[in-house]
Each structure stands twice: as C-alpha cells, then as structure tokens.
Design a protein around this motif. Sequence first.
Motif, PDB file in Angstrom:
ATOM      1  N   THR A 180      30.913  40.346 -21.729  1.00  0.00           N
ATOM      2  CA  THR A 180      29.998  39.278 -22.109  1.00  0.00           C
ATOM      3  C   THR A 180      28.667  39.851 -22.578  1.00  0.00           C
ATOM      4  O   THR A 180      28.095  39.414 -23.583  1.00  0.00           O
ATOM      5  CB  THR A 180      29.770  38.316 -20.927  1.00  0.00           C
ATOM      6  OG1 THR A 180      31.030  37.790 -20.492  1.00  0.00           O
ATOM      7  CG2 THR A 180      28.865  37.158 -21.314  1.00  0.00           C
ATOM      8  N   VAL A 182      29.115  41.926 -26.120  1.00  0.00           N
ATOM      9  CA  VAL A 182      29.228  41.154 -27.357  1.00  0.00           C
ATOM     10  C   VAL A 182      27.976  40.328 -27.613  1.00  0.00           C
ATOM     11  O   VAL A 182      27.865  39.648 -28.636  1.00  0.00           O
ATOM     12  CB  VAL A 182      30.469  40.230 -27.356  1.00  0.00           C
ATOM     13  CG1 VAL A 182      31.739  41.038 -27.162  1.00  0.00           C
ATOM     14  CG2 VAL A 182      30.351  39.132 -26.315  1.00  0.00           C
ATOM     15  N   ALA A 196      26.953  37.724 -25.951  1.00  0.00           N
ATOM     16  CA  ALA A 196      27.403  36.331 -25.923  1.00  0.00           C
ATOM     17  C   ALA A 196      26.279  35.374 -25.534  1.00  0.00           C
ATOM     18  O   ALA A 196      25.506  35.638 -24.613  1.00  0.00           O
ATOM     19  CB  ALA A 196      28.572  36.179 -24.963  1.00  0.00           C
ATOM     20  N   ARG A 197      26.241  34.253 -26.238  1.00  0.00           N
ATOM     21  CA  ARG A 197      25.349  33.149 -25.896  1.00  0.00           C
ATOM     22  C   ARG A 197      26.162  31.892 -25.566  1.00  0.00           C
ATOM     23  O   ARG A 197      25.681  31.000 -24.877  1.00  0.00           O
ATOM     24  CB  ARG A 197      24.387  32.839 -27.038  1.00  0.00           C
ATOM     25  CG  ARG A 197      23.554  34.027 -27.505  1.00  0.00           C
ATOM     26  CD  ARG A 197      22.551  33.622 -28.557  1.00  0.00           C
ATOM     27  NE  ARG A 197      21.508  32.784 -27.997  1.00  0.00           N
ATOM     28  CZ  ARG A 197      20.417  33.272 -27.393  1.00  0.00           C
ATOM     29  NH1 ARG A 197      20.246  34.569 -27.276  1.00  0.00           N
ATOM     30  NH2 ARG A 197      19.518  32.445 -26.902  1.00  0.00           N
ATOM     31  N   LYS A 198      27.374  31.834 -26.095  1.00  0.00           N
ATOM     32  CA  LYS A 198      28.226  30.664 -25.885  1.00  0.00           C
ATOM     33  C   LYS A 198      29.608  31.139 -25.465  1.00  0.00           C
ATOM     34  O   LYS A 198      30.201  32.002 -26.117  1.00  0.00           O
ATOM     35  CB  LYS A 198      28.303  29.829 -27.161  1.00  0.00           C
ATOM     36  CG  LYS A 198      28.984  28.481 -26.985  1.00  0.00           C
ATOM     37  CD  LYS A 198      28.819  27.625 -28.225  1.00  0.00           C
ATOM     38  CE  LYS A 198      29.417  26.239 -28.021  1.00  0.00           C
ATOM     39  NZ  LYS A 198      29.257  25.387 -29.228  1.00  0.00           N
ATOM     40  N   ALA A 199      30.131  30.570 -24.382  1.00  0.00           N
ATOM     41  CA  ALA A 199      31.405  31.018 -23.815  1.00  0.00           C
ATOM     42  C   ALA A 199      32.226  29.818 -23.346  1.00  0.00           C
ATOM     43  O   ALA A 199      31.683  28.754 -23.035  1.00  0.00           O
ATOM     44  CB  ALA A 199      31.165  31.969 -22.653  1.00  0.00           C
ATOM     45  N   LEU A 218      25.390  35.980 -19.616  1.00  0.00           N
ATOM     46  CA  LEU A 218      24.756  35.194 -20.662  1.00  0.00           C
ATOM     47  C   LEU A 218      23.239  35.219 -20.510  1.00  0.00           C
ATOM     48  O   LEU A 218      22.719  35.387 -19.401  1.00  0.00           O
ATOM     49  CB  LEU A 218      25.238  33.740 -20.592  1.00  0.00           C
ATOM     50  CG  LEU A 218      26.727  33.487 -20.808  1.00  0.00           C
ATOM     51  CD1 LEU A 218      27.049  32.026 -20.496  1.00  0.00           C
ATOM     52  CD2 LEU A 218      27.144  33.835 -22.231  1.00  0.00           C
ATOM     53  N   ASP A 239      31.266  32.916 -28.651  1.00  0.00           N
ATOM     54  CA  ASP A 239      31.238  34.382 -28.669  1.00  0.00           C
ATOM     55  C   ASP A 239      32.355  35.008 -27.842  1.00  0.00           C
ATOM     56  O   ASP A 239      32.883  36.067 -28.193  1.00  0.00           O
ATOM     57  CB  ASP A 239      29.892  34.878 -28.136  1.00  0.00           C
ATOM     58  CG  ASP A 239      28.728  34.347 -28.939  1.00  0.00           C
ATOM     59  OD1 ASP A 239      28.620  34.703 -30.121  1.00  0.00           O
ATOM     60  OD2 ASP A 239      27.931  33.560 -28.382  1.00  0.00           O
ATOM     61  N   ILE A 240      32.687  34.363 -26.722  1.00  0.00           N
ATOM     62  CA  ILE A 240      33.682  34.951 -25.822  1.00  0.00           C
ATOM     63  C   ILE A 240      34.396  33.827 -25.072  1.00  0.00           C
ATOM     64  O   ILE A 240      33.791  32.801 -24.731  1.00  0.00           O
ATOM     65  CB  ILE A 240      33.016  35.938 -24.835  1.00  0.00           C
ATOM     66  CG1 ILE A 240      34.049  36.829 -24.150  1.00  0.00           C
ATOM     67  CG2 ILE A 240      32.130  35.223 -23.826  1.00  0.00           C
ATOM     68  CD1 ILE A 240      33.430  38.040 -23.450  1.00  0.00           C
ATOM     69  N   VAL A 276      36.175  30.375 -31.820  1.00  0.00           N
ATOM     70  CA  VAL A 276      35.551  31.683 -31.603  1.00  0.00           C
ATOM     71  C   VAL A 276      35.085  32.239 -32.945  1.00  0.00           C
ATOM     72  O   VAL A 276      35.795  32.149 -33.952  1.00  0.00           O
ATOM     73  CB  VAL A 276      36.542  32.646 -30.916  1.00  0.00           C
ATOM     74  CG1 VAL A 276      36.040  34.085 -30.953  1.00  0.00           C
ATOM     75  CG2 VAL A 276      36.763  32.212 -29.476  1.00  0.00           C
ATOM     76  N   GLY A 298      34.349  37.731 -32.363  1.00  0.00           N
ATOM     77  CA  GLY A 298      34.310  37.238 -30.995  1.00  0.00           C
ATOM     78  C   GLY A 298      35.581  37.616 -30.249  1.00  0.00           C
ATOM     79  O   GLY A 298      36.581  38.019 -30.845  1.00  0.00           O
TER      80      GLY A 298
END
Length: 219
Positions: free
Chosen positions: A57, A60, A62-65, A83, A136-137, A158, A162
């Motif tokens: 997380t 990458v 990531a901001r959105k999962a 995050l 993102d993930i 995704v 991602g």
Amino acid sequence: MPLKHVALTTELYDYVVAHGTPPDAVLQEIEERTKEFGHYQIMQCVPEQGALLHMLTKLVGARKAIEVGTFTGYSSVCIGRGLPKDGQLLCCDVSEEWTRVARDAWEKAGLTDRIQLALGPALETLRSLPQEADVDIAFLDADKLNYWAYFEELLLRVRPNGLIIIDNTLFQGEVINPDTEHESARLVHAFNERLAADQRVEVVMLPIHDGVTLARKLL
C-alpha cells in the motif's frame, strides 16, 4: 536449472515471522478476539501477509483502496495504515458479527475516518461503484465461487499500474491436486489458470501462507 526454493518447516516459518516487523497491540487484539470464532479463525490474515499488504500500500502510493472480505479486520488495519490521512478504504463484507471486531480495531488504530464498511453482497457493492479507474490497490479475500466476478469488477476500477492482491491462491496446496474433493480448491485452480492467461495484467504468485497473487493492471 536446479531448484532453489526452500521447504518451509515450522521452525523456518517461525524464523520468518520473527524477522519481520511484529504486529502491534491493535493487531494482537484482533488475533485474540478472532479466536472466539472457533474454526473460522483460519480466515484471518496472518502477520506476514499483513506486513506485506501494508508495505505494498505504501509502495504504490495508494490513496484509494478496496477490500473484498474483511472478516475481523486484520488486513484492513494494515492497508488503512498504509494510506495517507485523506486516503479511503472501502471494506466489503456480509457479517455484522465479524466486522464488529474490525470496527473496534479501526477506532483503536485511529482509522475510522479512512475506512468505510459496506455490509451486504460484495458484488452488489462493487457494481454500484462508478466505473472510474481510480483505485490504487485492492485486496480480494472472500468466497471463492465469486472470485472471478470480484476480480472483473475490481479490474474495471483499478488504475493502470494499480494492484489487485488475491489471497488463498494455493488453497492448502490442493490447487495442484486434480482429484481434490475441495470445491473451493477447484474454483481457485480455475481462477489461477484464467488469471495467468489474462493479457490485461502482469501476475506473480507468492508462496506466502496460503498463497498470495499480485496482479498489476497494465496500461
């Protein structure tokens, strides 16, 4: 080329776990409370998986999962902690009882502003989301009957480059047994074959715990 893999004995597994970042008090409490659910505790994410999810997380950015299959919350805490403060994790599950443990853990970990729980059939939840490739993930750890359907819905959402992370892809080693009586093992075997041939993703299967597969969405 000679085989270079190492057979993972119990002693070597303990060594692996001991030489990673250990779970903190919140994750340890999830483990203890999950034991109350008897044989269902086998569904809980293990420490090395949780550490991998957290690291991926972060890596990458990531901001959105999205998580499909939350159970008692171990993996969601690991992802949520990876995050940023304004990040978002959508958790999909059907059990009010199991996710009560997760909600308590999110509060103790200071993640309630980052995690949203959707109770109900995950396919309905996923299909209700906009088809925008901005996730993102994603972590998939739910019923095997719908694995491919979940994957398709996640892949739509995704972003390119991602990650979709799929759990239980070795299914207790039964995926290579053509005579297995485990329906879930047969379903996972079929999923693995289909995923490996899918030209939309780059795939690597990791022999971590019960098998973890990473699928990177191609451009």
